[in-house]
Design a protein around this motif. Structure first.
Motif, short mmCIF file in Angstrom:
data_model
loop_
_atom_site.label_atom_id
_atom_site.label_comp_id
_atom_site.label_asym_id
_atom_site.label_seq_id
_atom_site.Cartn_x
_atom_site.Cartn_y
_atom_site.Cartn_z
N HIS A 277 0.82 -1.22 0.00
CA HIS A 277 0.00 0.00 0.00
C HIS A 277 0.86 1.27 0.00
CE1 HIS A 277 -3.42 2.54 0.42
NE2 HIS A 277 -2.98 3.04 1.57
N ILE A 278 1.76 1.39 0.96
CA ILE A 278 2.60 2.58 1.05
C ILE A 278 3.99 2.21 0.53
CG2 ILE A 278 3.57 4.35 2.56
CD1 ILE A 278 1.20 3.91 4.45
N GLY A 279 4.22 2.49 -0.73
CA GLY A 279 5.47 2.09 -1.35
C GLY A 279 6.27 3.21 -1.98
N ASN B 288 12.53 7.01 -7.49
CA ASN B 288 13.35 8.06 -6.88
C ASN B 288 12.81 8.56 -5.54
OD1 ASN B 288 15.32 8.12 -8.97
ND2 ASN B 288 13.87 9.30 -10.20
N ASN B 289 11.70 7.95 -5.08
CA ASN B 289 11.14 8.33 -3.77
C ASN B 289 10.40 7.14 -3.15
OD1 ASN B 289 10.59 10.02 -1.61
ND2 ASN B 289 8.72 10.80 -2.52
N TYR B 290 11.04 5.97 -3.16
CA TYR B 290 10.42 4.79 -2.57
C TYR B 290 10.43 4.90 -1.05
CZ TYR B 290 10.71 2.62 -7.17
OH TYR B 290 10.57 2.35 -8.50
N ASN B 291 9.46 4.24 -0.45
CA ASN B 291 9.37 4.18 1.00
C ASN B 291 10.62 3.53 1.58
OD1 ASN B 291 8.53 2.56 3.55
ND2 ASN B 291 6.95 4.13 3.33
N ARG C 186 11.10 1.66 4.03
CA ARG C 186 10.93 0.27 4.45
C ARG C 186 11.29 -0.72 3.34
NH1 ARG C 186 7.13 -3.68 3.98
NH2 ARG C 186 5.69 -2.38 2.81
N ILE C 187 11.07 -0.33 2.09
CA ILE C 187 11.25 -1.28 0.99
C ILE C 187 12.38 -0.92 0.03
CG2 ILE C 187 8.84 -2.01 1.02
CD1 ILE C 187 8.65 -0.12 -1.53
N ARG C 188 12.93 0.24 0.18
CA ARG C 188 13.90 0.77 -0.78
C ARG C 188 15.04 -0.20 -1.10
NH1 ARG C 188 15.47 5.94 1.59
NH2 ARG C 188 13.35 6.50 1.04
N GLU C 189 15.70 -0.72 -0.08
CA GLU C 189 16.85 -1.61 -0.31
C GLU C 189 16.43 -2.95 -0.88
OE1 GLU C 189 20.05 -0.67 -0.31
OE2 GLU C 189 19.15 1.30 0.06
N GLU C 190 15.31 -3.47 -0.39
CA GLU C 190 14.83 -4.75 -0.90
C GLU C 190 14.42 -4.67 -2.36
OE1 GLU C 190 11.71 -8.34 0.19
OE2 GLU C 190 11.91 -6.65 1.57
N LEU C 191 13.90 -3.52 -2.79
CA LEU C 191 13.56 -3.34 -4.21
C LEU C 191 14.79 -3.50 -5.10
CD1 LEU C 191 11.04 -0.39 -4.66
CD2 LEU C 191 10.80 -2.72 -5.48
N LYS C 192 15.94 -3.09 -4.59
CA LYS C 192 17.18 -3.21 -5.37
C LYS C 192 17.65 -4.65 -5.49
CE LYS C 192 18.78 1.37 -3.96
NZ LYS C 192 19.75 2.09 -3.12
N THR C 193 17.41 -5.46 -4.47
CA THR C 193 17.91 -6.83 -4.47
C THR C 193 16.87 -7.86 -4.91
OG1 THR C 193 17.35 -7.10 -2.13
CG2 THR C 193 19.59 -6.34 -2.66
N ASP C 194 15.59 -7.52 -4.79
CA ASP C 194 14.50 -8.41 -5.18
C ASP C 194 13.56 -7.62 -6.09
OD1 ASP C 194 12.83 -10.60 -5.36
OD2 ASP C 194 11.88 -10.26 -3.41
N THR C 195 14.07 -7.22 -7.23
CA THR C 195 13.37 -6.29 -8.13
C THR C 195 12.27 -7.01 -8.91
OG1 THR C 195 15.42 -5.06 -8.37
CG2 THR C 195 13.66 -4.56 -9.92
N SER D 50 1.78 0.26 -5.80
CA SER D 50 1.42 0.85 -4.52
C SER D 50 0.16 1.68 -4.69
CB SER D 50 2.57 1.70 -3.95
OG SER D 50 2.85 2.77 -4.81
N GLY D 51 -0.45 2.00 -3.56
CA GLY D 51 -1.63 2.87 -3.55
C GLY D 51 -1.32 4.07 -2.68
N HIS D 52 -2.22 4.38 -1.76
CA HIS D 52 -2.05 5.35 -0.68
C HIS D 52 -2.17 6.81 -1.11
CE1 HIS D 52 -1.00 6.74 3.27
NE2 HIS D 52 0.06 7.37 2.85
N SER D 53 -1.53 7.23 -2.17
CA SER D 53 -1.48 8.65 -2.51
C SER D 53 -2.78 9.19 -3.11
CB SER D 53 -0.34 8.93 -3.49
OG SER D 53 -0.65 8.36 -4.76
#
Length: 165
Positions: free
Chosen positions: A82-84, A88-91, A93-102, A108-111
């Motif tokens: 939901h909150i991702g 260039n502006n990832y949350n 909580r997930i920023r580093e994992e996005l790089k390794t498990d792309t 995402s939603g929320h906005s």
């Protein structure tokens, strides 16, 4: 090939207009802030559903749906939360994992802001369907639909439902 309907931020609202598009899809994906589970129950009566809980969702939604959903459909890797954030502006909580498990597609939603953006750095497609519900600051209720086939995303469409309210 799978036809996907992507929705978010229903905030307990579902109507015949949304359900018309649900019926046309093979699967429905809900990116959080479901609100009342009557929304997901109505969708599940018609089509298979994948969903994550959002920040407004209660303990019942959190018991039924995960914070993050990672899965593969038609050889396309998906990560939905939901909150991702967005490229260039990832949350945090997930920023580093996005790089390794792309994934191929990051959802995402929320906005409540519909966004389709390609992240060149991570080589992924970011999708935010905006908000399909009536609660929030958005003016028009929106969703996305697309097809997945043999590892590719095809026929991506923005669906504008109606003015909010």
């Amino acid at each position: 090939m799978k036809k996907i309907l992507l929705i978010s931020d229903t905030h307990s609202f579902i109507d015949a207009q949304i359900l018309k598009f649900v019926k046309q899809a093979d699967e429905v994906w809900h990116a959080g802030d479901i609100g009342d589970l009557k929304v997901t129950d109505a969708i599940k009566e018609l089509k298979p559903l994948r969903a994550v809980f959002g920040n407004i969702d209660d303990q019942y939604a959190r018991a039924e749906f995960p914070l993050d959903a990672k899965y593969e459909v038609e050889s396309v890797r998906i990560w939905m939360t939901h909150i991702g954030g967005y490229p260039n502006n990832y949350n945090r909580r997930i920023r580093e994992e996005l790089k390794t498990d792309t994934p191929t597609i990051f959802i995402s939603g929320h906005s409540h802001i519909l966004k389709v953006q390609y992240d060149k750095k991570l080589n992924l497609l970011h999708l935010n369907p905006g908000a399909a519900g009536n609660h929030g600051f958005h003016k028009v209720r929106t969703m996305l639909r697309f097809e997945l086939s043999a590892g590719t995303v095809k026929n991506l469409e923005i669906i504008e439902l109606a003015q909010r309210g």
